[in-house]
Design a protein around this motif. Structure first.
Motif, mmCIF file in Angstrom:
data_model
loop_
_atom_site.group_PDB
_atom_site.id
_atom_site.type_symbol
_atom_site.label_atom_id
_atom_site.label_comp_id
_atom_site.label_asym_id
_atom_site.label_seq_id
_atom_site.Cartn_x
_atom_site.Cartn_y
_atom_site.Cartn_z
ATOM 1 N N ILE A 28 -75.095 43.902 44.432
ATOM 2 C CA ILE A 28 -75.672 43.650 43.111
ATOM 3 C C ILE A 28 -75.233 42.288 42.585
ATOM 4 C CG2 ILE A 28 -75.708 44.448 40.714
ATOM 5 C CD1 ILE A 28 -75.427 47.309 41.844
ATOM 6 N N ILE A 29 -73.959 41.959 42.761
ATOM 7 C CA ILE A 29 -73.443 40.672 42.300
ATOM 8 C C ILE A 29 -74.144 39.528 43.029
ATOM 9 C CG2 ILE A 29 -71.396 39.180 42.313
ATOM 10 C CD1 ILE A 29 -69.752 41.769 41.844
ATOM 11 N N ALA A 30 -74.289 39.654 44.341
ATOM 12 C CA ALA A 30 -74.948 38.604 45.113
ATOM 13 C C ALA A 30 -76.396 38.424 44.686
ATOM 14 C CB ALA A 30 -74.870 38.917 46.597
ATOM 15 N N GLN A 31 -77.077 39.508 44.412
ATOM 16 C CA GLN A 31 -78.467 39.417 43.973
ATOM 17 C C GLN A 31 -78.568 38.705 42.629
ATOM 18 O OE1 GLN A 31 -80.890 40.467 46.002
ATOM 19 N NE2 GLN A 31 -82.379 39.607 44.616
ATOM 20 N N GLN A 32 -77.671 39.001 41.711
ATOM 21 C CA GLN A 32 -77.714 38.377 40.388
ATOM 22 C C GLN A 32 -77.318 36.903 40.433
ATOM 23 O OE1 GLN A 32 -79.060 39.819 37.730
ATOM 24 N NE2 GLN A 32 -79.433 41.548 39.073
ATOM 25 N N MET A 33 -76.458 36.536 41.383
ATOM 26 C CA MET A 33 -76.026 35.153 41.498
ATOM 27 C C MET A 33 -77.024 34.303 42.270
ATOM 28 S SD MET A 33 -71.950 35.604 42.266
ATOM 29 C CE MET A 33 -71.794 33.986 42.945
ATOM 30 N N GLY A 34 -77.950 34.919 42.950
ATOM 31 C CA GLY A 34 -78.886 34.173 43.772
ATOM 32 C C GLY A 34 -78.425 34.028 45.208
ATOM 33 N N GLY A 36 -78.274 36.716 47.320
ATOM 34 C CA GLY A 36 -78.647 37.967 47.977
ATOM 35 C C GLY A 36 -79.173 37.784 49.378
ATOM 36 N N PHE A 37 -79.619 36.590 49.716
ATOM 37 C CA PHE A 37 -80.162 36.341 51.046
ATOM 38 C C PHE A 37 -79.107 35.832 52.022
ATOM 39 C CE2 PHE A 37 -80.794 32.680 48.340
ATOM 40 C CZ PHE A 37 -80.258 31.653 49.091
ATOM 41 N N VAL A 38 -77.906 35.561 51.562
ATOM 42 C CA VAL A 38 -76.834 35.070 52.420
ATOM 43 C C VAL A 38 -76.101 36.274 52.999
ATOM 44 C CG1 VAL A 38 -74.758 33.652 52.535
ATOM 45 C CG2 VAL A 38 -76.585 33.038 50.954
ATOM 46 N N THR A 39 -76.272 36.517 54.292
ATOM 47 C CA THR A 39 -75.633 37.669 54.932
ATOM 48 C C THR A 39 -74.708 37.201 56.042
ATOM 49 O OG1 THR A 39 -77.431 37.968 56.523
ATOM 50 C CG2 THR A 39 -77.586 39.178 54.449
ATOM 51 N N SER A 40 -73.789 38.066 56.371
ATOM 52 C CA SER A 40 -72.899 37.843 57.508
ATOM 53 C C SER A 40 -72.538 39.209 58.078
ATOM 54 C CB SER A 40 -71.640 37.088 57.077
ATOM 55 O OG SER A 40 -70.872 37.881 56.212
ATOM 56 N N VAL A 41 -71.878 39.210 59.211
ATOM 57 C CA VAL A 41 -71.495 40.471 59.838
ATOM 58 C C VAL A 41 -70.334 41.074 59.070
ATOM 59 C CG1 VAL A 41 -70.618 41.547 61.940
ATOM 60 C CG2 VAL A 41 -72.297 39.718 62.095
ATOM 61 N N ASP A 42 -70.497 42.335 58.675
ATOM 62 C CA ASP A 42 -69.442 43.055 57.975
ATOM 63 C C ASP A 42 -68.538 43.690 59.026
ATOM 64 O OD1 ASP A 42 -67.830 44.544 56.356
ATOM 65 O OD2 ASP A 42 -69.411 45.831 55.573
ATOM 66 N N PRO A 43 -67.278 43.269 59.138
ATOM 67 C CA PRO A 43 -66.405 43.813 60.181
ATOM 68 C C PRO A 43 -66.058 45.291 59.981
ATOM 69 C CG PRO A 43 -65.194 42.289 58.783
ATOM 70 C CD PRO A 43 -66.626 42.234 58.359
ATOM 71 N N LEU A 51 -72.570 38.475 51.647
ATOM 72 C CA LEU A 51 -71.281 37.801 51.739
ATOM 73 C C LEU A 51 -70.306 38.248 50.658
ATOM 74 C CD1 LEU A 51 -70.156 35.686 53.630
ATOM 75 C CD2 LEU A 51 -70.840 33.946 52.009
ATOM 76 N N VAL A 52 -70.802 38.403 49.440
ATOM 77 C CA VAL A 52 -69.931 38.829 48.335
ATOM 78 C C VAL A 52 -69.436 40.250 48.580
ATOM 79 C CG1 VAL A 52 -69.787 39.185 45.850
ATOM 80 C CG2 VAL A 52 -71.116 37.283 46.743
ATOM 81 N N GLY A 53 -70.302 41.130 49.067
ATOM 82 C CA GLY A 53 -69.898 42.501 49.365
ATOM 83 C C GLY A 53 -68.856 42.560 50.469
ATOM 84 N N ASN A 54 -69.027 41.729 51.500
ATOM 85 C CA ASN A 54 -68.026 41.681 52.570
ATOM 86 C C ASN A 54 -66.683 41.185 52.044
ATOM 87 O OD1 ASN A 54 -70.069 42.479 54.245
ATOM 88 N ND2 ASN A 54 -70.312 40.497 55.242
ATOM 89 N N PHE A 55 -66.731 40.174 51.174
ATOM 90 C CA PHE A 55 -65.485 39.662 50.586
ATOM 91 C C PHE A 55 -64.789 40.736 49.767
ATOM 92 C CE2 PHE A 55 -63.481 37.806 46.786
ATOM 93 C CZ PHE A 55 -62.415 37.167 47.399
ATOM 94 N N LEU A 56 -65.557 41.443 48.923
ATOM 95 C CA LEU A 56 -64.949 42.484 48.086
ATOM 96 C C LEU A 56 -64.390 43.620 48.933
ATOM 97 C CD1 LEU A 56 -67.407 42.706 45.060
ATOM 98 C CD2 LEU A 56 -65.099 41.776 45.088
ATOM 99 N N THR A 57 -65.106 43.991 49.992
ATOM 100 C CA THR A 57 -64.624 45.067 50.860
ATOM 101 C C THR A 57 -63.330 44.681 51.550
ATOM 102 O OG1 THR A 57 -66.896 45.814 51.217
ATOM 103 C CG2 THR A 57 -65.237 46.580 52.769
ATOM 104 N N MET A 58 -63.288 43.471 52.097
ATOM 105 C CA MET A 58 -62.063 43.027 52.769
ATOM 106 C C MET A 58 -60.907 42.876 51.774
ATOM 107 S SD MET A 58 -62.881 43.095 55.843
ATOM 108 C CE MET A 58 -61.415 42.435 56.558
ATOM 109 N N LEU A 59 -61.208 42.396 50.574
ATOM 110 C CA LEU A 59 -60.182 42.297 49.539
ATOM 111 C C LEU A 59 -59.693 43.680 49.132
ATOM 112 C CD1 LEU A 59 -58.545 40.469 47.638
ATOM 113 C CD2 LEU A 59 -60.444 40.631 46.018
ATOM 114 N N GLY A 60 -60.609 44.639 49.032
ATOM 115 C CA GLY A 60 -60.232 46.008 48.692
ATOM 116 C C GLY A 60 -59.319 46.631 49.732
ATOM 117 N N VAL A 61 -59.649 46.445 51.011
ATOM 118 C CA VAL A 61 -58.802 46.981 52.088
ATOM 119 C C VAL A 61 -57.431 46.307 52.056
ATOM 120 C CG1 VAL A 61 -58.538 47.104 54.594
ATOM 121 C CG2 VAL A 61 -60.726 47.660 53.557
#
Length: 182
Positions: A28-34, A36-43, A51-61
């Motif tokens: 949701i954050i990536a979509q609102q920031m513009g 949303g089309f930047v993706t990468s492999v989620d480990p 990308l923002v979701g992957n960052f938050l997930t890795m930060l959460g872990v």
């Protein structure tokens, strides 16, 4: 043995769904920031993710290990033998209720964590719409996207600590629900 495997899958899936709240918030954050089309492999999932979701997930872990909250997962697995005695049948209604509550709570938390960005996106896009109507010659897209990304990162930096604190509180609460009260 199948009974124990099923219990382990349910407990592991509950922890994973709890962690996926960060992926929802990141999307949701990536979509609102513009972004949303930047993706990468989620480990953590082995598939594409924003990308923002992957960052938050890795930060959460990372924060789960840094705050020793991973011990709660181990305690929940250990105490699962108290709740579900070996050889005893498990009510499928209890498992369905747990799964439903975990999914609903994770989605709700993802929306709550991304709340500032939803408000930002609404206000910013309405402002761009008014600007486009007032100045039709101006290329609003070329001005708006860099400003949205810049403002989004400023907001992200301002609320990141609060977001992750809320996530940690939520994760600890879910793990305490899985640990029986002695």
């Amino acid at each position: 043995m199948m009974h124990e495997i099923a219990i382990g899958i349910v407990l592991g899936a509950t922890a994973r769904v709890t962690l996926s709240a960060l992926q929802v918030a990141g999307a949701i954050i990536a979509q609102q920031m513009g972004l949303g089309f930047v993706t990468s492999v989620d480990p953590t999932q082995g598939q594409q993710g924003v990308l923002v979701g992957n960052f938050l997930t890795m930060l959460g872990v990372t924060l789960l290990f840094a705050t020793d909250s991973h011990h709660l997962v181990i305690a929940a697995l250990n105490d699962s033998y108290t709740i579900f005695s070996p050889g005893e049948t498990v009510s499928s209604g209890d498992v369905a209720s747990l799964v439903t509550r975990a999914f609903a709570a994770a989605f709700r938390l993802g929306l709550q964590l991304s709340g500032p960005f939803l408000v930002f996106g609404l206000v910013f896009n309405m402002g761009l719409g008014v600007l486009a109507r007032l100045m039709p010659q101006m290329q609003v897209y070329f001005v708006g996207v860099p400003l949205a990304i810049l403002a989004g990162f400023v907001i992200f930096a301002a609320v990141l600590a609060t977001m992750m604190g809320s996530f940690l509180d939520y994760f600890v609460g879910v793990m305490h629900e899985l640990i029986p009260q002695s």
